[in-house]
Design a protein around this motif. Structure first.
Motif, PDB file in Angstrom:
ATOM      1  N   SER A  47      15.398 -46.119   0.387  1.00  0.00           N
ATOM      2  CA  SER A  47      16.474 -47.086   0.569  1.00  0.00           C
ATOM      3  C   SER A  47      16.760 -47.760   1.943  1.00  0.00           C
ATOM      4  CB  SER A  47      17.664 -46.434   0.032  1.00  0.00           C
ATOM      5  OG  SER A  47      17.954 -45.233   0.753  1.00  0.00           O
ATOM      6  N   SER A  48      17.621 -48.541   2.186  1.00  0.00           N
ATOM      7  CA  SER A  48      18.074 -49.098   3.408  1.00  0.00           C
ATOM      8  C   SER A  48      18.507 -47.838   4.235  1.00  0.00           C
ATOM      9  CB  SER A  48      19.434 -50.166   3.322  1.00  0.00           C
ATOM     10  OG  SER A  48      19.854 -50.579   4.448  1.00  0.00           O
ATOM     11  N   ASP A  49      19.374 -46.795   3.792  1.00  0.00           N
ATOM     12  CA  ASP A  49      19.600 -45.763   4.689  1.00  0.00           C
ATOM     13  C   ASP A  49      18.297 -44.828   4.913  1.00  0.00           C
ATOM     14  OD1 ASP A  49      22.247 -46.556   4.710  1.00  0.00           O
ATOM     15  OD2 ASP A  49      23.044 -45.220   3.039  1.00  0.00           O
ATOM     16  N   ALA A  50      17.353 -44.553   4.077  1.00  0.00           N
ATOM     17  CA  ALA A  50      16.244 -44.016   4.373  1.00  0.00           C
ATOM     18  C   ALA A  50      15.309 -44.704   4.975  1.00  0.00           C
ATOM     19  CB  ALA A  50      15.813 -43.551   2.747  1.00  0.00           C
ATOM     20  N   LEU A  51      15.230 -45.732   4.844  1.00  0.00           N
ATOM     21  CA  LEU A  51      14.403 -46.542   5.794  1.00  0.00           C
ATOM     22  C   LEU A  51      14.814 -46.355   7.301  1.00  0.00           C
ATOM     23  CD1 LEU A  51      12.183 -48.781   6.428  1.00  0.00           C
ATOM     24  CD2 LEU A  51      13.747 -50.293   5.890  1.00  0.00           C
ATOM     25  N   ALA A  52      16.387 -46.734   7.508  1.00  0.00           N
ATOM     26  CA  ALA A  52      16.882 -46.575   8.857  1.00  0.00           C
ATOM     27  C   ALA A  52      16.857 -45.017   9.488  1.00  0.00           C
ATOM     28  CB  ALA A  52      18.433 -46.897   8.808  1.00  0.00           C
ATOM     29  N   GLN A  53      16.643 -44.152   8.756  1.00  0.00           N
ATOM     30  CA  GLN A  53      16.287 -42.838   9.194  1.00  0.00           C
ATOM     31  C   GLN A  53      14.953 -42.585   9.542  1.00  0.00           C
ATOM     32  OE1 GLN A  53      17.467 -39.695   6.607  1.00  0.00           O
ATOM     33  NE2 GLN A  53      17.049 -38.012   7.928  1.00  0.00           N
ATOM     34  N   ALA A  54      13.840 -43.203   8.674  1.00  0.00           N
ATOM     35  CA  ALA A  54      12.552 -42.820   8.995  1.00  0.00           C
ATOM     36  C   ALA A  54      12.110 -43.802  10.289  1.00  0.00           C
ATOM     37  CB  ALA A  54      11.746 -43.371   8.012  1.00  0.00           C
ATOM     38  N   GLU A  55      12.709 -44.909  10.361  1.00  0.00           N
ATOM     39  CA  GLU A  55      12.516 -45.812  11.443  1.00  0.00           C
ATOM     40  C   GLU A  55      13.854 -46.575  11.926  1.00  0.00           C
ATOM     41  OE1 GLU A  55      10.181 -46.459  14.340  1.00  0.00           O
ATOM     42  OE2 GLU A  55       8.602 -46.461  12.653  1.00  0.00           O
ATOM     43  N   PRO A  56      14.445 -45.717  12.802  1.00  0.00           N
ATOM     44  CA  PRO A  56      15.846 -46.066  13.461  1.00  0.00           C
ATOM     45  C   PRO A  56      15.902 -47.778  13.877  1.00  0.00           C
ATOM     46  CG  PRO A  56      15.338 -44.007  14.060  1.00  0.00           C
ATOM     47  CD  PRO A  56      13.950 -44.328  13.615  1.00  0.00           C
ATOM     48  N   THR A  57      14.820 -48.026  14.679  1.00  0.00           N
ATOM     49  CA  THR A  57      14.511 -49.318  15.163  1.00  0.00           C
ATOM     50  C   THR A  57      14.766 -50.593  14.271  1.00  0.00           C
ATOM     51  OG1 THR A  57      13.551 -50.655  16.820  1.00  0.00           O
ATOM     52  CG2 THR A  57      12.374 -49.658  15.452  1.00  0.00           C
ATOM     53  N   LEU A  58      14.479 -50.317  12.718  1.00  0.00           N
ATOM     54  CA  LEU A  58      14.544 -51.316  11.919  1.00  0.00           C
ATOM     55  C   LEU A  58      15.893 -51.187  10.929  1.00  0.00           C
ATOM     56  CD1 LEU A  58      10.965 -51.213  10.397  1.00  0.00           C
ATOM     57  CD2 LEU A  58      12.044 -52.598  12.345  1.00  0.00           C
ATOM     58  N   ALA A  59      16.766 -50.168  11.412  1.00  0.00           N
ATOM     59  CA  ALA A  59      18.052 -50.030  10.825  1.00  0.00           C
ATOM     60  C   ALA A  59      18.845 -51.559  10.742  1.00  0.00           C
ATOM     61  CB  ALA A  59      19.085 -49.202  11.407  1.00  0.00           C
ATOM     62  N   HIS A  60      19.272 -51.614   9.165  1.00  0.00           N
ATOM     63  CA  HIS A  60      20.011 -52.932   8.904  1.00  0.00           C
ATOM     64  C   HIS A  60      19.011 -54.270   8.815  1.00  0.00           C
ATOM     65  CE1 HIS A  60      23.166 -49.959   9.201  1.00  0.00           C
ATOM     66  NE2 HIS A  60      23.043 -50.200  10.518  1.00  0.00           N
ATOM     67  N   ARG A  61      17.849 -54.233   9.238  1.00  0.00           N
ATOM     68  CA  ARG A  61      16.935 -55.293   9.360  1.00  0.00           C
ATOM     69  C   ARG A  61      16.234 -55.755   7.885  1.00  0.00           C
ATOM     70  NH1 ARG A  61      16.489 -56.470  14.739  1.00  0.00           N
ATOM     71  NH2 ARG A  61      16.364 -54.723  16.049  1.00  0.00           N
TER      72      ARG A  61
END
Length: 377
Positions: free
Chosen positions: A131-145
């Motif tokens: 999900s968007s939150d899990a993606l942000a946790q896995a790769e913080p630099t891509l958060a909200h992108r």
């Protein structure tokens, strides 16, 4: 029965040639390595490659046998690298796949394809939907992108140029006799006769087209960027209908970015169109690339057989040809190394069956060609 101490002429000092030279020299054999270029391996496709080890990600465009070779490599590369005196960057932090909202349908198709491929090669780790939150946790630099993504655990990468250099150092230590700027072909040698090597191993890639007429070049264009503002932690792929790029982060904020596959053996500089597409796609993944510095824009042609699969064939007594690594060179090289060593030591290879590898060891010009032989012709 292990191969008795023998002499080898290895043609081509790219990835396969160097790996075989090192392993055979360690077994006590006498090795002469011939290459048309210099120790920098400037003519080798391995010098330009991103060197990603991504069997599940690559399953979208290749066969299960190649995927199993890639899974084999994830265990073998740490062993092979640990035996080298020089350090080589190696990372096994998985692969991330992302997409923009307008490409969600393409991403869904890719997800279904990867899930199907997992059933065909069940030993692969299961992909994870983020999900968007899990993606942000896995790769913080891509958060909200990106609103969602896929994570493929266990996949990895290494630094191709560090590896080629480390293998070069190892060859010197093992007293491999290296003949630079000395192109050779198997026709130069008569293995087994006085004053000649016992074996000739042809690993020249596209340089072997004179002996393996079915080889063709598949051109790739790759850009190397130093981008201090980008902190991607693992190889990242962008789903896109026209240019599905990959971004492979190396050490010290160096990023290798590529995507293009062109059916051509043209080695001229990269086109403006390809360059613009690569860079715009990378910028769309992370705007920090805008302030990066282009260190190199390189082109190379990958040696490819008609079915896009690798093969090993014995063309006459004492001559083995290893070729067709296509875009999977670093991912499948350990498997081809181990199959070749099995063939040299035992005359056959059980591993080749596990990998569905085209292996032809008994050429018979007078007989009708087998299905395998027809595929290799």
């Amino acid at each position: 029965m292990p191969l008795q101490p023998s002499s080898f002429a290895i043609l081509g000092a790219g990835l396969m040639g160097r790996m075989l030279a090192v392993e055979l020299a360690r077994q006590g054999h006498q090795i002469d390595l011939y290459d048309a270029g210099s120790p920098a391996a400037e003519g080798s496709a391995a010098t330009v490659a991103a060197a990603m080890l991504a069997p599940l990600a690559e399953s979208a465009i290749t066969e299960p046998g190649v995927v199993r070779m890639g899974h084999h490599a994830l265990t073998r590369w740490p062993q092979l690298l640990a035996s080298l005196a020089e350090p080589v960057f190696f990372q096994q932090a998985g692969t991330l796949i992302v997409w923009h909202r307008q490409d969600a349908a393409d991403a869904q198709r890719l997800t279904r394809q990867l899930e199907t491929n997992q059933h065909r090669v069940p030993e692969l780790p299961r992909l994870q939907k983020l999900s968007s939150d899990a993606l942000a946790q896995a790769e913080p630099t891509l958060a909200h992108r990106f609103s969602q993504g896929l994570y493929l655990p266990g996949e990895g990468q290494l630094d191709n140029r560090q590896l080629l250099a480390a293998l070069g150092v190892e060859m010197e230590t093992l007293s491999v006799r290296m003949h630079w700027h000395s192109p050779q072909s198997p026709d130069t040698f008569t293995p087994g006769t006085p004053g000649q090597p016992d074996w000739v191993l042809d690993c020249r890639g596209l340089g072997a087209k004179g002996q393996w007429s079915a080889l063709r070049g598949v051109r790739g264009e790759v850009v190397r960027i130093h981008a201090p503002d980008v902190t991607l932690q693992r190889p990242t792929r962008l789903v896109h209908p026209r240019y599905p790029i990959y971004i492979a982060p190396k050490e010290n904020h160096l990023f290798v970015i590529g995507a293009t596959e062109i059916e051509s053996d043209d080695l001229s500089p990269a086109s403006v169109r390809s360059t613009l597409e690569l860079l715009s796609a990378a910028y769309a993944v992370h705007p920090g690339f805008a302030e990066g510095r282009i260190l190199e824009l390189a082109t190379q042609c990958r040696p490819t057989l008609p079915d896009n699969l690798p093969a090993i064939r014995k063309t006459r007594q004492g001559v083995l040809e290893i070729n067709g690594l296509y875009r999977h060179g670093f991912m499948i090289a350990p498997a081809l190394l181990d199959v070749t060593l099995e063939v040299l030591n035992t005359g056959q290879s059980a591993l080749s069956q596990r990998f569905d590898l085209a292996l032809t060891l008994e050429p018979s010009p007078s007989a009708a060609p087998s299905a395998t032989a027809r595929a290799l012709a």
